[in-house]
Design a protein around this motif. Structure first.
Motif, PDB file in Angstrom:
ATOM      1  N   VAL A 237       0.849  -1.189   0.000  1.00 52.22           N
ATOM      2  CA  VAL A 237       0.000   0.000   0.000  1.00 52.22           C
ATOM      3  C   VAL A 237       0.895   1.253   0.000  1.00 52.22           C
ATOM      4  O   VAL A 237       0.687   2.194  -0.771  1.00 52.22           O
ATOM      5  CB  VAL A 237      -0.958   0.021   1.209  1.00 52.22           C
ATOM      6  N   ALA A 238       1.922   1.229   0.833  1.00 54.95           N
ATOM      7  CA  ALA A 238       2.831   2.377   0.905  1.00 54.95           C
ATOM      8  C   ALA A 238       3.603   2.545  -0.409  1.00 54.95           C
ATOM      9  O   ALA A 238       3.813   3.669  -0.880  1.00 54.95           O
ATOM     10  CB  ALA A 238       3.795   2.201   2.081  1.00 54.95           C
ATOM     11  N   LEU A 239       4.015   1.436  -1.010  1.00 53.43           N
ATOM     12  CA  LEU A 239       4.749   1.484  -2.282  1.00 53.43           C
ATOM     13  C   LEU A 239       3.852   2.027  -3.395  1.00 53.43           C
ATOM     14  O   LEU A 239       4.285   2.849  -4.218  1.00 53.43           O
ATOM     15  CB  LEU A 239       5.262   0.084  -2.632  1.00 53.43           C
TER      16      LEU A 239
ATOM     17  N   ALA B 276       1.457   4.082  -2.986  1.00 54.84           N
ATOM     18  CA  ALA B 276       1.310   5.522  -2.733  1.00 54.84           C
ATOM     19  C   ALA B 276       2.499   6.288  -3.304  1.00 54.84           C
ATOM     20  O   ALA B 276       2.358   7.363  -3.886  1.00 54.84           O
ATOM     21  CB  ALA B 276       1.179   5.777  -1.229  1.00 54.84           C
TER      22      ALA B 276
END
Lengths: 441, 178
Positions: free
Chosen positions: B118-120, B122
């Motif tokens: 999810v962070a990647l 983003a």
């Protein structure tokens, strides 16, 4: 909810039926941390039905006690076909010699009575080779509908007396139930007993839901939902299934939430401008506090049981590694130094270990390490294992295992911290992102 | 007209290579695992819609002629030359068609933990967003969202699929950004 009907009557110490003491060969004891080579043989003769019509429940409850014990991998069951003596009455003295002769070390006897919707289950645990009861008799009272919980309670008491550890059978797991093809997967929150029974859905599948987490008492669940169109954190009340969203500013994505140990705060990741950092929100006041401020990805935070520290993952070194910092922020200390990448750390409820996902050489593992990063031990290996969650006693983990390919999908597995007892949890359909709740009162 | 004739004529009109071996028994399209439905892509990103392509202000023109998606290397969010080329085209289009808003979706392949992906995603969505801003697209017309590894478009578990899933897709609309 079953829970609200549940009352545990006072522990009722029943008169010892047989006080003959002999010198034990070996104490009836299993040390879980050492890993069991030879499972301990036990017998659970069918519980006595003390009231007319309780026969089926007596049979089902005694079977469930056996299943719970067998599921730990620490025990093996002596088949009833080899029994020499029967246990027709709960108060009748136990013929130790008959159980010794078929090498039964632990004997569990019980009795079940039904009065309307009320159910009472009594049990005794005997250390056969010592010729004595281990602990006193116990009695649990609840409802007929909640009979599985009564069986789990008996098994928890047996497990606890033999291992010296708290039990974990009378507990629930919240998870993501998945269906549909891989490129159009539907996800919804669900809750179940630890053994996969009594599945109930908490949301529909209209929006993606990720990674639910129980509150310390199990009354609420935090999870990430895309129902607003963007990832946001919801707090759901398990009993009413009512939910509310944690406030987030426009342009922000919030995910990977977890409760503090007092259940009043939420630690989570917030992505803003492509950068992901850790924040804490106080649920009562709504006040947000920033914990990290780095250009790297900081996510998957988990509190230590005393609430003073947080373990999380960060790629500040160039790839995903585990770090521990004060719960109020400050300089983190890296604890993972092995080969590969480390993610989704979870602090054990006992405080002694941190479970994690490790990705190395094209394989995924679930592992545990001490809280300073020493004594790393990998417990599983597959195409894709991730998201460990601790049983309430800190001695067993559940995690997601996903199979590869177009028809691949996730299932839940459990493994003990010795890595010796890997089992698939019996859930219909695909299931992922389990969070194990507390032992129920 | 029998079904065989129907399918031959349809295929001729569409000029799709998937029709070179039409189902001559007219039993419908057999969609095996990884099969291709010649009709499924008509309005999708890989399909061909003559009317949309003819109009350079249409969303179809944006997604197909300009290109609505860019790819990333494993675990990376840096924009390669091909990605920058596509984004320059997107910026040009957005500047010309100033009524449209855009949400940039960031995606990851399945090799990675859920939260990290999810962070990647983003990061990837934001890299595309910042490039569009650098080309003059007003910040107020852009938003980002990450789906992590939750929305793969290719379902096999090898690099040929992973490469398609590591993407940022610019989704345009006339509505509100929410």
């Amino acid at each position: 909810m079953v829970k609200s009907f549940w009352t545990v009557m006072a522990a009722l110490v029943l008169a010892l039926a047989n006080t003959t003491q002999t010198v034990a060969q070996e104490p009836l004891r299993i040390e879980i941390t050492e890993g069991v080579i030879e499972p301990l043989p036990f017998a659970v003769p069918e519980f006595e039905a003390e009231t007319a019509g309780a026969e089926q429940l007596a049979r089902d409850i005694s079977r469930l006690v056996s299943q719970d014990l067998l599921g730990t991998g620490l025990f093996r069951e002596v088949p009833s076909t080899s029994f020499i003596s029967t246990v027709d009455s709960f108060v009748q003295p136990v013929a130790y010699a008959d159980w010794r002769a078929i090498n039964t070390q632990a004997l569990v006897t019980g009795a079940v009575s039904v009065n309307g919707s009320q159910l009472v289950v009594k049990f005794r645990l005997y250390d056969v080779f010592s010729g004595a009861e281990l602990g006193g008799g116990l009695q649990f009272a609840g409802t007929v509908d909640g009979w599985r919980r009564m069986g789990h309670k008996v098994a928890d008491a047996v497990y606890s007396r033999i291992t010296g550890e708290a039990g974990y059978f009378d507990s629930r797991v919240v998870f993501v139930a998945e269906s549909g093809p891989k490129d159009n997967r539907l996800k919804r929150l669900a809750i179940m007993d630890y053994d996969g029974s009594n599945v109930q859905f908490l949301t529909d599948s209209a929006a993606i839901v990720l990674a639910p987490r129980f509150s310390p008492t199990g009354d609420r669940v935090l999870y990430t939902s895309y129902e607003s169109g963007f990832p946001r954190i919801n707090v759901l009340d398990v009993a009413s299934v009512g939910r509310r969203q944690l406030t987030t500013q426009q342009g922000e994505m919030a995910f990977s939430p977890r409760f503090s140990r007092d259940g009043r705060q939420v630690v989570y990741s917030l992505a803003n401008g492509g950068n992901t950092d850790l924040f804490i929100t106080d649920l009562a006041t709504g006040v947000h506090t920033r914990l990290t401020s780095a250009p790297s990805i900081e996510t998957a935070p988990s509190f230590s049981p005393d609430g003073t520290q947080i373990v999380f993952e960060s790629d500040r070194s160039g790839n995903q590694q585990l770090y521990v910092m004060s719960a109020s922020g400050g300089e983190p200390r890296r604890i993972s130094f092995g080969d590969g990448r480390y993610g989704s750390p979870v602090w054990s409820p006992r405080g002694d270990l941190i479970a994690f996902t490790k990705q190395n050489a094209g394989r995924f593992h679930i592992g545990v390490m001490r809280t300073d990063g020493s004594e790393e031990r990998l417990l599983s290996a597959s195409f894709l294992d991730e998201s460990p969650t601790w049983a309430p006693n800190g001695r067993v983990l559940m995690f997601t295992r996903e199979t590869q390919g177009a028809t691949g999908g996730p299932s839940l597995y459990s493994v003990d911290i010795s890595g010796r007892n890997l089992r698939q949890v019996a859930v219909q359909g695909f299931a992922s992102d389990a969070a194990w709740g507390p032992l129920q009162p | 007209m029998n079904k065989f004739m129907t399918s031959v004529i349809l295929c001729g009109a569409m000029g799709l290579s998937a029709c070179t071996n039409p189902d001559r028994f007219g039993a419908g399209t057999d969609l095996g695992a990884g099969g291709v439905d010649p009709n499924a892509g008509l309005s999708g990103p890989t399909g061909i819609d003559q009317s949309g392509l003819g109009d350079p202000t249409s969303p179809q023109f944006f997604s197909q002629a300009v290109g609505d998606r860019i790819s990333f290397d494993v675990d990376q969010s840096t924009l390669n030359a091909a990605a920058q080329e596509v984004l320059r085209g997107q910026a040009q289009w957005l500047l010309t068609n100033s009524d449209y808003l855009a949400v940039v979706e960031g995606h990851a392949d399945e090799q990675g933990t859920r939260e990290y992906n999810v962070a990647l995603g983003a990061r990837r969505a934001n890299a595309a967003r910042e490039f569009l801003i650098s080309q003059g697209v007003p910040e107020s017309r852009l938003r980002t969202i990450s789906y992590g590894k939750e929305r793969p478009i290719a379902v096999c578990s090898d690099e040929s699929c992973y490469a398609q899933n590591r993407r940022a897709v610019t989704v345009i609309s006339l509505g509100s950004l929410g």
